[in-house]
Design a protein around this motif. Structure first.
Motif, PDB file in Angstrom:
ATOM      1  N   UNK A 165       0.821  -1.212   0.000  1.00 49.68           N
ATOM      2  CA  UNK A 165       0.000   0.000   0.000  1.00 49.68           C
ATOM      3  C   UNK A 165       0.856   1.263   0.000  1.00 49.68           C
ATOM      4  N   UNK A 166       2.164   1.082  -0.098  1.00 47.69           N
ATOM      5  CA  UNK A 166       3.076   2.217  -0.114  1.00 47.69           C
ATOM      6  C   UNK A 166       3.364   2.788   1.258  1.00 47.69           C
ATOM      7  N   UNK A 199       9.486   0.366  14.603  1.00 45.47           N
ATOM      8  CA  UNK A 199       8.069   0.009  14.651  1.00 45.47           C
ATOM      9  C   UNK A 199       7.887  -1.498  14.457  1.00 45.47           C
ATOM     10  N   UNK A 200       8.616  -2.080  13.516  1.00 45.24           N
ATOM     11  CA  UNK A 200       8.552  -3.517  13.290  1.00 45.24           C
ATOM     12  C   UNK A 200       8.991  -4.281  14.535  1.00 45.24           C
ATOM     13  N   UNK A 201      10.073  -3.847  15.149  1.00 42.90           N
ATOM     14  CA  UNK A 201      10.558  -4.495  16.374  1.00 42.90           C
ATOM     15  C   UNK A 201       9.527  -4.378  17.486  1.00 42.90           C
ATOM     16  N   UNK A 232      -2.650  -3.142   5.813  1.00 42.80           N
ATOM     17  CA  UNK A 232      -2.467  -1.747   6.203  1.00 42.80           C
ATOM     18  C   UNK A 232      -1.925  -1.714   7.635  1.00 42.80           C
ATOM     19  N   UNK A 233      -0.947  -0.865   7.867  1.00 49.90           N
ATOM     20  CA  UNK A 233      -0.307  -0.781   9.180  1.00 49.90           C
ATOM     21  C   UNK A 233      -1.321  -0.422  10.263  1.00 49.90           C
ATOM     22  N   UNK A 234      -2.188   0.526   9.983  1.00 49.49           N
ATOM     23  CA  UNK A 234      -3.167   0.941  10.988  1.00 49.49           C
ATOM     24  C   UNK A 234      -4.161  -0.188  11.294  1.00 49.49           C
ATOM     25  N   UNK A 235      -4.529  -0.956  10.298  1.00 46.21           N
ATOM     26  CA  UNK A 235      -5.414  -2.101  10.520  1.00 46.21           C
ATOM     27  C   UNK A 235      -4.740  -3.122  11.436  1.00 46.21           C
ATOM     28  N   UNK A 236      -3.474  -3.417  11.164  1.00 49.54           N
ATOM     29  CA  UNK A 236      -2.736  -4.342  12.016  1.00 49.54           C
ATOM     30  C   UNK A 236      -2.654  -3.812  13.443  1.00 49.54           C
TER      31      UNK A 236
END
Length: 91
Positions: free
Chosen positions: A5-6, A13-15, A77-81
């Motif tokens: 989704x770009x 953040x991943x960590x 989507x990051x926000x969905x996760x």
């Protein structure tokens, strides 16, 4: 890393996401993937989305957990996760 989704997901953040996921019980980890709609065709009986192999990788090490979480984030989507993770953490 950048997802489909770009959206950019930084290493910190991943960590952070991987650390939070690692704290969850296996059934809750499975629930996060399920409600995100990321369901592996090769999942375990009784599991909604993941195989034991994926669950073991999450618990094995932070680095392995980051790999599993990044696979999900590439197609979510990051926000969905983030919202789904928060919802499951509160259960």
């Amino acid at each position: 890393m950048e997802n489909e989704y770009g959206e950019q997901i930084g290493e910190k953040e991943l960590t952070s996401f991987a650390e939070r996921v690692r704290k969850l019980a296996p059934e809750k980890i499975d629930e996060v993937w399920f409600i995100c709609g990321f369901i592996y065709s090769e999942r375990e009986s009784g599991m909604k989305a993941l195989s034991n192999e994926h669950l073991e990788k999450v618990k094995e090490s932070l680095e392995s957990a980051e790999d599993v979480v990044s696979d999900l984030l590439l197609e979510t989507h990051v926000e969905e996760f983030r919202k789904n993770l928060e919802k499951v953490e509160k259960l």
